[in-house]
Each structure stands twice: as structure tokens, then as C-alpha cells.
Design an enzyme around this catalytic site. Structure first.
Site, mmCIF file in Angstrom:
data_model
loop_
_atom_site.group_PDB
_atom_site.id
_atom_site.type_symbol
_atom_site.label_atom_id
_atom_site.label_comp_id
_atom_site.label_asym_id
_atom_site.label_seq_id
_atom_site.Cartn_x
_atom_site.Cartn_y
_atom_site.Cartn_z
ATOM 1 N N GLU A 10 0.857 -1.180 0.000
ATOM 2 C CA GLU A 10 0.000 0.000 0.000
ATOM 3 C C GLU A 10 0.894 1.231 0.000
ATOM 4 O O GLU A 10 1.132 1.799 -1.036
ATOM 5 C CB GLU A 10 -0.952 -0.016 1.199
ATOM 6 N N GLU B 59 -2.343 0.515 13.180
ATOM 7 C CA GLU B 59 -3.429 0.981 12.327
ATOM 8 C C GLU B 59 -4.773 0.855 13.042
ATOM 9 O O GLU B 59 -5.635 1.715 12.918
ATOM 10 C CB GLU B 59 -3.449 0.129 11.051
HETATM 11 C C1 BGC Z 1 -5.238 2.955 4.464
HETATM 12 C C2 BGC Z 1 -5.637 4.091 5.325
HETATM 13 C C3 BGC Z 1 -6.468 5.003 4.500
HETATM 14 C C4 BGC Z 1 -7.691 4.235 4.173
HETATM 15 C C5 BGC Z 1 -8.813 4.964 3.544
HETATM 16 C C6 BGC Z 1 -6.475 2.205 4.079
HETATM 17 O O1 BGC Z 1 -6.224 1.130 3.280
HETATM 18 O O2 BGC Z 1 -4.298 2.147 5.066
HETATM 19 O O3 BGC Z 1 -4.758 4.531 6.205
HETATM 20 O O4 BGC Z 1 -6.702 6.244 5.009
HETATM 21 O O5 BGC Z 1 -7.403 3.055 3.479
HETATM 22 O O6 BGC Z 1 -9.923 4.483 4.082
#
Ligand code: BGC
Length: 924
Positions: free
Chosen positions: A490, A757
Site C-alpha cells: 500500500e 493501524e
Molecule cells: C489505508 C488508510 C487510508 C484508508 C482509507 C487504508 O487502506 O491504510 O490509512 O486512510 O485506506 O480508508
């Protein structure tokens, strides 16, 4: 004590020390003032700028490029250049002198310099690339062994050009960039100390280049300029859509380089990337940001980047002219190896594989010193956590491989990747003959060079630890762009994450130039409709998402925060058009002033624990009102008073619509979620007469959750500030001290060394959360850091002001803390505060840099009894916002060290004993 003269020091241009390539419109100057004594102030300043020749330096007596003359002003930051047009590629020197509060002048400061970026016409170089077919484009699967992945990746091209110098060199600059990543080499040496250059932008639109002073690397006779290229963000795996090779930006890396040599006689020679270069592959079999690197060190063409090398067999390069994309000097900080971490934590997992624990989740790579027979294959894999068997847990990396592999060339050698980054605390080494020696292994911590500016310490060790863990999360994710996470497939510049964390980020570290660079990425990704994106830089093939509430709003919040923290109006001016286009877009879509349309991929209060019951329109409308309020300040700060009035009016309309739709007559906010209350209160959407009642409902909502938070990304950063701003600091401390889930301490107690997270990334009962989305290094929930600085330490600014010229120092004490102290290196110099609460007495100490004034507000049970060290009484006694019966003593002071003592606040926090909680170091 006689005060020393007030002198300007620490000169900066565009937030950099002596930058070698800066765009003329980014030339904004700043300095700090030094001088002992109290109440020191700059009454006036004068700046002068002179062209500086490679030989002879600047001439201050000849024609200056700019002489500001004496300016009656206290400004010492954000001074825009107003002189003659700046010449591309030219070097300028500048100095400043100041007059102090008595009108005494300083001498001229030591000169600082800046060099101007090249204009398009100054580029003689062409894009060049290795002219050979590249590897395949097969996407990897998480479970596949290394080799098939390697098959989908291609060797890194080595490019070289020999040239001759016959005259004495006065100075030389290398301007260089790549589509992809580059490491420039000159006469056998690495040029500069940056990694992963030129950084990530939307390469279709903008490519940044770096300038290096290479004068000392040149020699008379044969010289060799070279570069190794890698796929990087341009042609490698990026994001969670594991496509590569053309899916995002391009298929193969290209180089653009221009070496400008100025000789002692003033003549010039330019060695540029062109058809005269030669290319071939070397030791690097593949290099990819997500997948890692493979080096076959037996294939390295030794001496290829130095004179005397026989380049027979090197092929001609492919060349093409410059195209329409913008070539700009990199305004941001370089990515560097910032720190090396050694460890004694070597163990073997249940399969007898060697596991190394670096004790800290970090971003970078592992360096190994090896001494092995030639042809030995050594593999290094990386992970954030271990599973129950002491084995690397890699499921949460999804398809990112994070693996480096070396085939050794025999004998002592250093094994280290060059064009990748891994998010890890643990490494697994296989293939190494025998046992590894701990002293031969280092974790290299790599991130953008963002200097530490904050320090925090208090009577609770877990809170000190939390502030360090927040900072480590920032370090791991500020790599060219602010990413969500540094490990899985990501690593995107999510705007929501960046905006909630922006103020914390600024307190922790100097991110002025980092955000200056990234805001260009945000603006580049804005749609013609005005919609700001959800991620920046834009990934053309994978990401068309725009407009999500609390994400896209970063387009206003981040420039505002940067201005607020650094006094930088440059970023506001540069993006004013983009910000107004965004505001127009929202208003067009929502003529009734409720933001219910164009919510894009509304993530709402992302990852709120339990159910996210906050209505999407409520959250969206609150953020819109916030944008309007910030825009009014932005318009004001940039001299657009009519626009400011317009944005105030817009804010009022949104406020009315919000109140009508979501706030009841008894101060309840629709849905009753903590985030609903926090946003409504923080963003000024509750009528004044209901604010205290609404804040009481927020505390009730927290109590109903058994003193736990229920906020996700969008609400968490404002939660404790909102409580404190309404007199509920005790509730804020109680939430912060909470040890059961969801809480920050739960993470710490379960081994977090960076912020997770998710509140439940790991739990006793469920183990790891879903590997589909479970990073252990996501800074968003660390946005609580702002509260530690602004509220616990009380280092804040007067409303409406920016750049820490006028401070509001208002500490917030509370149980379980008995003392706290810390500092913030502001653009005007270091600000330090500290307080102790001992028995009935509260003591507060503040250090304020020259040319700064502070309104000091000391909470007290009996504010009239507060005194400073000279016995001075308060100028005023005010009632503390939101708390009936609590008072604060008000003092106004200038620079210097000040101490105040008075009767402590009654109630929680008083007589608190230091409590210590045991915490484990990691969860496995
Ligand atoms: C990310 C987040 C991001 C989000 C949006 C995720 O996959 O890791 O940090 O803000 O998607 O909803």
C-alpha cells in the site's frame, strides 16, 4: 545582567540551509535571533542579496540584487524576495542585520547562499535509458517463492559516460533525476548521501531533480559520470493493486543528468545525458520498493564508474527529448540513512532460522557484513511482528515481499540494498553459513530528513514511551510523501491520515519543506472539477478516488497547518487557487450547505472501534465548515480581506445548516457518537449557549463507553483537545490513561513500538486482526501527540496568529501526572515549558526565544495568589474555559526564562502519586 547584542543566526531559504536549487517563487528567507536577557525584540531588519560568482564570491558593494532597506518589522520568517529577477542556475549570497528593542543594530550576519533552479531552456540533457528488453510483468502472489517474482522484475541498468577535463575547475554542479530511482556516481564515488531520489511524484506531470555540489569529485584528465537506475515508484510495484510495468507511470527507468562545470577562467563545460552514454546491467538483478532487491555480486563490473575502465561491450543508450512534464527542483528534504541500529537480539525460530530483533519497528533495510565463499546465497526477509512460534509474521504484508537476496562474491563484503525500503522490527536471515555475529548486522533507519523539533517528558514513563512511539511512526512513514504505512503493498499518500496527523507531525519534526513538496503532489492530483484526491501522488491506473470527507479536506488543512506552525504564507499563496477551486466544488454540489453530495468514497470515521455510527453527512458537513473557517484565516493571512469575509459568511451558512440538521435544543449532537460531539464542538458548530452542555454530553458518551474512546481516524485527533478546551482535562487524562482496549496504552502494553493501524491489531482473545488490513505502523491514531504539546505542556499560539511569534502558554495539569516538561524548536527558536504539582503548589517555568511574546495562563484554585519569581502579581484573573470555579492567572511576558508559583488546582491531579505500570516489550 547586561544583555548581549541581538544577532541574527541560522539563516534559511525555503526552509533549507543554503539550497543548491530553489524555484524563484519559493525564495522565502528566515532567521532566528540570539541574545541573552529578557524582553528581547527585533524592531527592524535589513536583508541584502548579491550575486555570487564561483570565484571571488559575492560583492556587497557592487550592484546588489536586492536591498530591502531598513524595514520596521518584527518579522524574521517568511520574508519574500523582492529584488531583481533571479537568474537560472546562478548563486546568490544573502545577509541580514537587525535593530533590537532599543534600536541598537547588529552587525551583518554570516552570509548564507541559495542557488536558483534551472529553467526549461537551461536543460541540454535528454532522457536516456538502457536500450534492451526488460523483464516480464507477472504480478506476484504473496505465497510465491522468490524466483518467480525475480522473473517479473528486471535488472537495474548501469549507465556511464567518460569525459575529459583539461582546465582548472572553479565549481561544478550536477543536476540529476530519473523516471524511477537513481544513484549518481562520479569517479568511483557516490554523489551525495540521498537514497530513493528523486522521490515520488505523479511522474506524468512533474519530475523533481536534485542539485549536487560535485566540485571536489572532479579531476583533471579522464572523468566518469555514471548512474544506476531502478524502477522505484515509476515502474515498480506501487500500492495494493500489484500491477506494475506501465500500469501506473512507465515501464523502464530513464535518466536525466546535466553536469555543469565552471572553470577558473569563467568558461563552462556541460556533460549531459545524451546518445554518448553507454549502458549495461550489473550486480543488481532486480530492485523494487515493495519486493526487495537481489544482487549477484559476482556480476558487478568493478571500476565501471571510474577512469581507466574498459567499457567494451557496453551498449548504446536509447535517447529521447525532454517532453511536456514539469522539471522542478526538489523543494523537499532528501531521504537519507538517519540512524543505524545494532542489536544483540539474535534467536532461532522453530525451523532453526536465524531471527534478529532490532527492538524497534522501523523503515529502512538491513546491512550485513559477510565473509563467505563466493556464490553463497543469503536471504533477508523482514516483518513487523513474530507469530507464536517465533517465526516472521508476514501475512499482513499482503503481496509485498520485503525480501533481499545476495549471491556473494567471496571474502569480506558489505551486503545492503540501494533502491528499496522495508517496514520491520524483525529480520530473518537464511543461507548464511554458521551463526551470524550480532556485530555484523545493522538496521539502517531511512526516511526523509526531518529534524526532530519536539521533546516531551513527564512523571509517567508510559506517556514518554507513547510520545516516542508516535514519533517513530512518523519517521517510518515520512518518506518523500506521508504514507499510511511502510510495509504492506500500500504505502500510499492518503490525505486523511496526513491531515489528522499534520499538527502532531509539525510538533515532532520540522516538516515545513516536506509538506511544501507534498502539497504540490496534492495539487497535481486535483481534478479539474476542483475535487481534491484521496491519495497523492496520484496513481493513474489504480486511483481515481477523490473528494472523501476528512481525506480531500487535507487540501486545505495541511497548508493551513503548515502556515500556522511555520508562519509560511508561501504555501498558502501557491495553493490558494487550488483551495478556492475545492471550496467552489463543494458549494456547487451542496447548495443547501449540508455536505451530502460528492462524498466520493466516504470512509467516514475510519476504523472507529465497534460501529461507526457517525452520520456521513454530519462528518462531511463539519469538515466543510472547518475548511471555510480555515479559508477565512488563509485569505486574511495572504491579504485577501474580501475573500476572508466571504469565507466567514460561508462558514456561518454551513454552521446554521449543521445546527438545524444535527444539534438539538438540549445540546445533543445527532447519533450521539463521540466523534459527532468532537467534530461539532471543535469545528465551532454548536451554538455558544449550548457548548458546555454539549461538552457534558461528550463526557457522558465517554462514561457510557466505560471511559473508552470510540473514535476512528477522523475524530481521534480532536478528542482530547476538545475535552481540554471545554474544561474536561481530567476526562482527557482518564481516557489517555486507559489500559484496556481501545486505548493507546493497550497498544504499548502489547508491544507497540509504532502506532498501530487498528485499536485491536492484536488481542489476547483473537490474536492478529485480519491480515487483509493490519499494519503495526500507521501514524493516524498517533494524532494524540498534538495534545501532549499544546495542552499538557501548554505550548500553543494566540488564536489567529502563526509562526510562534505570539505564544499562548497554557499548561493543563491532571492526574496521574505530577510533572511534565518539554520543548518545541519553533521557527523563532526554542520554546520550553515545564510544570510540577507538589502538594498545594503549582509551579510553571517557560523559556521564550527572543522576538517572541507570550500570554501565560496558569490554572489555579486561587489565581490571584500566583506570583512570578520577582513577586509580580497576575495582570488578570480569568475563568478557565468550560470549568466552573477554575481560574487562571494571566501574565504577559517577553523572551527569557520565567517562573510562576501559585496555589494548585483543586480536584483530580492534585496530590497524585506517581503510578507505574509494568509493560511488556513485545507481544509474542
Ligand atoms: C489505508 C488508510 C487510508 C484508508 C482509507 C487504508 O487502506 O491504510 O490509512 O486512510 O485506506 O480508508
Amino acid at each position: 545582567m547586561t544583555a548581549s547584542p541581538l544577532t541574527p543566526a541560522r539563516l534559511r531559504c525555503a526552509h533549507h540551509v543554503n539550497p543548491l536549487a530553489v524555484a524563484p517563487d519559493r525564495v522565502r528567507l528566515s532567521w532566528r535571533l540570539e541574545g541573552s536577557g529578557t524582553g528581547r525584540a527585533q524592531r527592524a531588519y535589513q536583508v541584502r542579496v548579491a550575486l555570487s560568482r564561483p570565484l571571488g564570491g559575492p560583492s556587497w558593494d557592487g550592484g546588489l540584487s536586492w536591498d530591502s532597506g531598513r524595514v520596521e518589522s518584527a518579522s524574521s520568517v517568511d520574508i519574500g524576495y523582492l529584488g531583481a529577477p533571479l537568474a537560472p542556475g546562478a548563486r546568490y549570497a544573502w545577509q541580514v542585520r537587525v535593530w533590537d528593542e532599543h534600536g541598537h543594530p547588529s552587525g551583518w550576519s554570516d552570509p548564507a547562499t541559495f542557488e536558483v533552479e534551472l529553467d526549461q531552456a537551461s536543460w541540454q540533457a535528454s532522457w536516456i535509458a538502457q536500450d534492451q528488453p526488460r523483464g516480464g510483468v507477472t504480478p506476484p502472489t504473496g505465497a510465491a517463492p522468490l524466483d518467480p517474482v525475480a522473473g517479473a522484475l528486471a535488472p537495474a541498468p548501469y549507465l556511464r559516460r567518460a569525459f575529459t577535463i583539461i582546465a582548472p575547475v572553479a565549481s561544478a554542479r550536477l543536476y540529476v533525476t530519473a523516471l524511477g530511482l537513481y544513484e549518481a556516481r562520479l569517479n568511483g564515488e557516490r554523489v551525495g548521501d540521498a537514497y530513493l531520489a528523486p522521490g515520488w511524484t505523479d511522474y506524468h506531470q512533474r519530475v523533481l531533480y536534485q542539485a549536487h555540489d560535485v566540485t571536489g569529485l572532479l579531476a583533471s584528465g579522464e572523468n566518469v559520470l555514471g548512474a544506476i537506475l531502478a524502477d522505484g515508484w515509476y515502474a515498480g510495484y506501487v500500492g495494493y493493486d500489484a500491477k506494475r510495468a506501465g500500469a501506473h507511470y512507465g515501464t523502464a527507468p530513464e535518466l536525466l543528468a546535466q553536469l555543469v562545470i565552471t572553470f577558473a577562467d569563467g568558461t563552462r563545460q556541460c556533460v549531459a545525458s545524451d546518445e554518448n552514454w553507454r549502458a549495461r546491467a550489473g550486480a543488481i538483478q532486480h530492485a523494487d520498493l515493495l519486493m526487495g532487491e537481489k544482487h549477484d555480486r559476482r556480476l558487478e563490473p568493478a571500476g565501471w564508474d571510474a577512469p581507466g575502465f574498459d567499457a567494451a561491450g557496453w551498449a548504446a543508450v536509447r535517447r529521447r527529448d525532454l517532453d511536456a512534464r514539469v522539471l522542478a527542483a526538489d523543494p523537499g528534504p532528501a531521504i537519507r540513512v538517519i540512524e543505524d541500529i545494532t542489536t544483540s537480539g539474535l534467536t532461532r525460530d522453530s525451523n532453526r532460522r536465524q531471527i534478529i530483533d532490532f527492538g524497534q519497528n522501523l523503515t529502512g533495510w538491513v546491512r550485513l557484513r559477510a565473509d563467505t565463499p563466493a556464490g553463497t546465497v543469503i536471504r533477508v526477509r523482514h516483518a513487523e511482528v513474530l507469530d507464536g512460534h517465533g517465526t516472521l509474521y508476514t501475512e499482513n504484508l499482503r503481496t509485498a515481499r520485503q525480501a533481499d537476496e545476495y549471491v556473494t562474491s567471496g571474502g569480506p563484503e558489505v551486503l545492503e540494498p540501494r533502491f528499496t525500503q522495508h517496514g520491520f522490527r524483525y529480520a530473518e536471515v537464511t543461507g548464511y553459513p554458521g551463526d551470524l555475529d550480532a556485530s555484523a548486522i545493522t538496521a539502517r533507519v531511512v526516511h526523509s530528513s526531518i529534524e526532530a523539533t519536539g521533546s516531551f517528558e513527564c512523571s509517567e514513563s508510559w506517556l514518554d514511551q507513547l510520545s516516542r512511539v508516535i514519533d517513530w511512526g512518523q519517521r517510518g512513514n515520512f518518506i518523500s510523501v506521508p504514507t499510511d504505512c511502510p510495509q504492506r503493498d500500500e504505502r500510499l499518500g492518503w490525505l486523511g491520515d496526513a491531515q489528522v496527523f499534520a499538527r502532531t507531525a509539525c510538533y515532532n519534526r520540522d516538516v515545513a519543506s516536506f509538506f511544501a513538496k507534498w502539497m504540490d503532489d496534492v495539487a497535481d492530483a486535483q481534478l479539474p472539477t476542483g475535487a481534491f484526491p484521496d491519495v497523492a501522488p496520484r496513481l493513474p491506473a489504480a486511483f481515481g478516488r477523490t473528494g472523501a470527507p476528512a481525506w480531500a479536506d487535507a487540501g486545505v488543512i495541511v497548508p493551513w497547518t503548515t502556515w500556522k506552525m511555520y508562519g509560511d504564507t508561501g504555501i498558502l499563496r501557491r495553493h490558494y487557487g487550488a483551495m478556492t477551486a475545492w471550496m467552489d466544488f463543494l458549494e456547487r454540489a451542496n447548495p443547501d450547505y449540508l455536505r451530502a453530495r460528492e462524498l466520493g468514497n466516504s470512509y467516514n470515521d475510519w476504523l472507529a472501534p465497534g460501529r461507526d455510527d457517525t452520520p456521513h453527512e454530519l462528518l462531511a458537513t463539519a469538515y466543510w465548515a472547518h475548511d471555510a473557517a480555515l479559508m477565512a484565516e488563509i485569505a486574511d493571512a495572504t491579504g485577501r480581506s474580501e475573500d476572508a469575509i466571504g469565507y466567514q459568511a460561508l462558514n456561518a451558512k454551513i454552521r446554521t445548516a449543521f445546527t438545524d440538521a444535527f444539534v438539538s435544543g438540549d445540546g445533543q449532537v445527532a447519533s450521539g457518537t463521540q466523534t459527532g460531539y468532537v467534530l461539532a464542538l471543535h469545528m465551532g458548530l454548536v451554538p455558544d449557549e449550548l457548548r458546555d452542555t454539549a461538552a457534558g454530553h461528550l463526557v457522558d458518551a465517554i462514561r457510557a463507553a466505560d471511559w473508552h474512546l470510540t473514535t476512528g481516524f477522523a475524530g481521534v485527533g480532536y478528542l482530547l483537545p476538545t475535552l481540554s478546551a471545554h474544561g474536561h482535562t481530567a476526562a482527557a487524562y482518564r481516557l489517555l490513561s486507559q489500559q484496556t482496549r481501545p486505548s493507546w496504552r493497550y497498544m504499548l502494553d502489547n508491544g507497540a513500538t509504532t502506532i498501530w493501524e487498528r485499536w485491536d491489531g492484536w488481542s489476547e482473545e483473537g490474536g492478529f486482526q485480519s491480515p487483509q488490513m493490519n499494519s503495526f505502523n500507521h501514524y493516524s491514531l498517533g494524532s494524540v501527540g498534538e495534545w501532549l504539546y499544546r495542552f499538557v505542556l501548554g505550548i500553543d499560539q494566540e488564536p489567529g496568529t502563526a509562526g510562534f511569534g505570539r505564544l499562548l502558554l497554557r499548561p493543563h495539569a491532571g492526574a496521574p501526572l505530577t510533572w511534565a516538561s518539554g520543548s518545541y524548536q519553533s521557527v523563532r527558536g526554542p520554546i520550553a515549558t515545564g510544570w510540577t504539582q507538589s502538594g498545594d503548589t503549582f509551579t510553571f517555568r517557560a523559556e521564550i526565544p527572543p522576538n517572541v511574546t507570550a500570554s501565560i495562563r496558569i490554572p489555579s484554585a486561587q489565581a490571584a495568589g500566583v506570583r512570578d519569581a520577582t513577586g509580580r502579581t497576575p495582570e488578570a484573573v480569568a475563568s478557565f474555559p468550560g470549568s466552573a470555579g477554575t481560574q487562571e492567572a494571566v501574565f504577559t511576558v517577553g523572551s527569557g526564562t520565567h517562573e510562576f508559583t501559585g496555589p494548585a488546582l483543586a480536584g483530580p491531579g492534585r496530590d497524585a502519586r506517581v503510578r507505574r505500570w509494568p509493560h511488556q516489550t513485545h507481544q509474542e
